[in-house]
Enzyme design. Structure first.
Site, PDB file in Angstrom:
ATOM      1  N   ASP A  90       0.776  -1.229   0.145  1.00 42.99           N
ATOM      2  CA  ASP A  90      -0.108  -0.027   0.020  1.00 42.99           C
ATOM      3  C   ASP A  90       0.935   1.216  -0.118  1.00 42.99           C
ATOM      4  OD1 ASP A  90       0.988   0.178   2.412  1.00 42.99           O
ATOM      5  OD2 ASP A  90      -1.010  -0.255   3.626  1.00 42.99           O
ATOM      6  N   SER A  91       0.336   2.306  -0.109  1.00 46.98           N
ATOM      7  CA  SER A  91       0.946   3.721  -0.276  1.00 46.98           C
ATOM      8  C   SER A  91       1.700   4.346   1.039  1.00 46.98           C
ATOM      9  CB  SER A  91       0.246   4.896  -1.049  1.00 46.98           C
ATOM     10  OG  SER A  91      -0.837   5.189  -0.209  1.00 46.98           O
ATOM     11  N   GLY A  92       0.856   3.950   2.011  1.00 46.67           N
ATOM     12  CA  GLY A  92       1.344   4.309   3.669  1.00 46.67           C
ATOM     13  C   GLY A  92       0.613   5.802   3.743  1.00 46.67           C
ATOM     14  N   PHE A  94      -2.603   6.124   4.788  1.00 45.15           N
ATOM     15  CA  PHE A  94      -3.436   5.939   5.914  1.00 45.15           C
ATOM     16  C   PHE A  94      -2.905   6.107   7.128  1.00 45.15           C
ATOM     17  CE2 PHE A  94      -5.759   3.998   9.110  1.00 45.15           C
ATOM     18  CZ  PHE A  94      -6.966   4.662   9.246  1.00 45.15           C
ATOM     19  N   ASP A 150      -2.298   8.684  -2.503  1.00 45.92           N
ATOM     20  CA  ASP A 150      -3.786   9.189  -2.471  1.00 45.92           C
ATOM     21  C   ASP A 150      -3.777  10.066  -0.938  1.00 45.92           C
ATOM     22  OD1 ASP A 150      -3.657   7.280  -0.782  1.00 45.92           O
ATOM     23  OD2 ASP A 150      -5.965   7.062  -1.184  1.00 45.92           O
ATOM     24  N   GLN A 202     -12.155   7.031  -4.729  1.00 45.20           N
ATOM     25  CA  GLN A 202     -12.811   7.386  -3.420  1.00 45.20           C
ATOM     26  C   GLN A 202     -14.050   8.265  -3.876  1.00 45.20           C
ATOM     27  OE1 GLN A 202      -9.919   7.976  -0.414  1.00 45.20           O
ATOM     28  NE2 GLN A 202      -8.375   8.412  -1.259  1.00 45.20           N
ATOM     29  N   GLY A 229     -13.099   1.414   0.976  1.00 47.57           N
ATOM     30  CA  GLY A 229     -14.291   1.084   1.421  1.00 47.57           C
ATOM     31  C   GLY A 229     -14.900   2.110   2.420  1.00 47.57           C
ATOM     32  N   ASP A 279      -8.433  -7.105   1.548  1.00 44.62           N
ATOM     33  CA  ASP A 279      -7.439  -7.112   2.564  1.00 44.62           C
ATOM     34  C   ASP A 279      -8.033  -6.631   3.772  1.00 44.62           C
ATOM     35  OD1 ASP A 279      -5.371  -4.727   3.489  1.00 44.62           O
ATOM     36  OD2 ASP A 279      -6.640  -4.077   1.752  1.00 44.62           O
ATOM     37  N   CYS A 317     -15.307 -26.157   9.454  1.00 46.48           N
ATOM     38  CA  CYS A 317     -14.298 -25.870   9.105  1.00 46.48           C
ATOM     39  C   CYS A 317     -12.947 -27.045   9.126  1.00 46.48           C
ATOM     40  CB  CYS A 317     -13.779 -24.874   9.975  1.00 46.48           C
ATOM     41  SG  CYS A 317     -12.011 -23.982   9.369  1.00 46.48           S
ATOM     42  N   CYS A 319      -9.581 -26.819   8.524  1.00 45.36           N
ATOM     43  CA  CYS A 319      -8.380 -26.143   8.639  1.00 45.36           C
ATOM     44  C   CYS A 319      -7.863 -27.227   9.989  1.00 45.36           C
ATOM     45  CB  CYS A 319      -8.284 -24.592   9.120  1.00 45.36           C
ATOM     46  SG  CYS A 319      -8.565 -24.451  10.797  1.00 45.36           S
ATOM     47  N   CYS A 322      -9.256 -26.659  13.426  1.00 43.24           N
ATOM     48  CA  CYS A 322     -10.302 -27.404  13.845  1.00 43.24           C
ATOM     49  C   CYS A 322     -10.267 -28.945  13.810  1.00 43.24           C
ATOM     50  CB  CYS A 322     -11.292 -26.789  12.634  1.00 43.24           C
ATOM     51  SG  CYS A 322     -11.872 -24.905  13.013  1.00 43.24           S
ATOM     52  N   HIS A 348      -6.438 -19.855  12.057  1.00 39.28           N
ATOM     53  CA  HIS A 348      -7.925 -20.285  11.696  1.00 39.28           C
ATOM     54  C   HIS A 348      -8.549 -19.162  11.016  1.00 39.28           C
ATOM     55  CE1 HIS A 348     -11.956 -21.632  12.255  1.00 39.28           C
ATOM     56  NE2 HIS A 348     -12.285 -20.382  12.656  1.00 39.28           N
TER      57      HIS A 348
END
Length: 389
Positions: A90-92, A94, A150, A202, A229, A279, A317, A319, A322, A348
């Protein structure tokens, strides 16, 4: 390189595949977050076991420590962390904004047309990020996919500020793209793989600005599109309302990446709506705080009702957690402060989301996603189905 093959659509749900220098990625997909060149409590072998196809590193954190030039000295993040599948950075932005807001030097985060002045959350040292510098940092880190720089405007922004921030971000997106093209020429001469840029749609909760941003970002000569989001502090209802506006506004031939979304119910609903990639730090963060995903909703293993419980976290599940451990044993590990409980719950939770996207992909390719979605909501108690037909 970076070609996207949209293999099937089921209403708005999409199944696709795209190429990167470190392998193919099948969508829809959830990406584990390896902020500081490691996914917390998870080994690379664990990531392979759970079918993780791509992970995310954080530009801001790697820039500050150990430093992007040190990562470059070790031939880039793939070799630095011995991970051989695709990586996204990511761009950093945030982190520049949010960490600056929580420290005593928050007033020293200053946004200009050229870039952003800020202080390190580690030692208070001064730094300045421009779109060009952030692209150079991400080139040093060496991910396959990188993000445009951004300005993530706060959700409380009024329309005028949101519009100004959007226009600035669009200018920064062009500058980011120009720098990536220059860097890719240098990388080719050095024998390094090319990088693909994700510009970001955005803007806050204003439908007209979101539409304008989608149209501008779609017009750029890039192979991908990312979407914030939530910027900062908006409600989930606002997220669904505002992002539904974009359903028909984005080109079909580009993967869509919805940033910072990581609950089972959100994945189910946004795959239904048109998103390809997700993500979030939530799966491992919840795991460290005793919470596990399940097909019936979140489970907090500290609850007294799970004392002496011989059942797995989720009987549906498959995994390794579990299959091998009871809720009571995981509570025992937690009570004894053994780090294995954090490892197990983090594993998990990541497995649960990745497996959910894997099953969603199968359902889309069989044109059965609506049925798959309905069955999910028959059991799941957290959240709600949105706009059920």
């Amino acid at each position: 390189m970076f070609d996207f093959d949209l293999q099937n659509t089921d209403q708005f749900a999409r199944a696709g595949e795209f190429e990167t220098p470190h392998g193919k990625i099948e969508t829809p997909i959830f990406m584990p977050v390896g902020t500081k060149a490691t996914v917390k409590w998870i080994t690379n072998e664990d990531l392979d076991e759970m079918w993780a196809q791509i992970i995310l590193n954080n530009t801001y954190h790697l820039y500050l420590k150990p430093g992007d030039e040190i990562v470059a000295h070790f031939w880039g993040t793939h070799k630095f962390m011995n991970y051989h599948k695709p990586i996204l950075t990511d761009s950093g932005w945030f982190q520049v904004f949010s960490l600056g807001q929580t420290r005593e030097w928050k007033s020293l985060v200053k946004i200009t047309e050229d870039g952003v002045h800020f202080r390190s959350f580690i030692d208070g040292s001064k730094h300045f990020f421009t779109p060009e510098k952030v692209m150079d940092i991400q080139s040093n880190i060496g991910a396959d996919i990188i993000m445009a720089f951004d300005e993530c405007a706060p959700g409380t922004s009024d329309w005028n500020y949101a519009k100004a921030a959007m226009d600035r971000t669009h200018r920064w997106a062009k500058r980011s793209l120009d720098q990536v093209e220059k860097n890719n020429e240098i990388r080719a001469k050095d024998g390094r793989h090319p990088q693909a840029l994700f510009p970001i749609v955005q803007w806050v909760t204003y439908e007209d600005l979101r539409t304008q941003s989608a149209e501008f970002i779609s017009s750029l000569d890039t192979s991908w599109i990312a979407i914030w989001g939530l910027s900062v502090w908006e409600s989930k209802d606002d997220m669904y309302r505002i992002l539904d506006v974009l359903k028909t506004k984005l080109p079909e031939n580009k993967p869509r990446y919805l940033m910072w979304v990581g609950t089972p119910e959100d994945l189910i609903e946004w795959i239904y709506r048109w998103i390809d990639m997700f993500d979030c730090v939530l799966p491992t963060r919840l795991g460290r705080h005793w919470v596990a995903f399940s097909h019936t909703g979140n489970i907090k293993i500290t609850n007294k009702k799970f004392e002496l419980d011989k059942n797995p976290l989720d009987p549906d599940c498959d995994c390794k957690v579990c299959k091998n451990f009871t809720k009571w044993y995981l509570r025992h590990l937690m009570q004894e402060n053994e780090i294995l409980w954090m490892q197990n719950l983090s594993y998990h939770n990541l497995y649960f989301l990745i497996n959910l996207t894997k099953k969603a992909r199968i359902a889309i390719k069989e044109n059965k996603y609506e049925e798959f979605r309905e069955k999910f909501w028959e059991k799941y108690k957290d959240g709600k189905m949105i706009n059920k037909k």
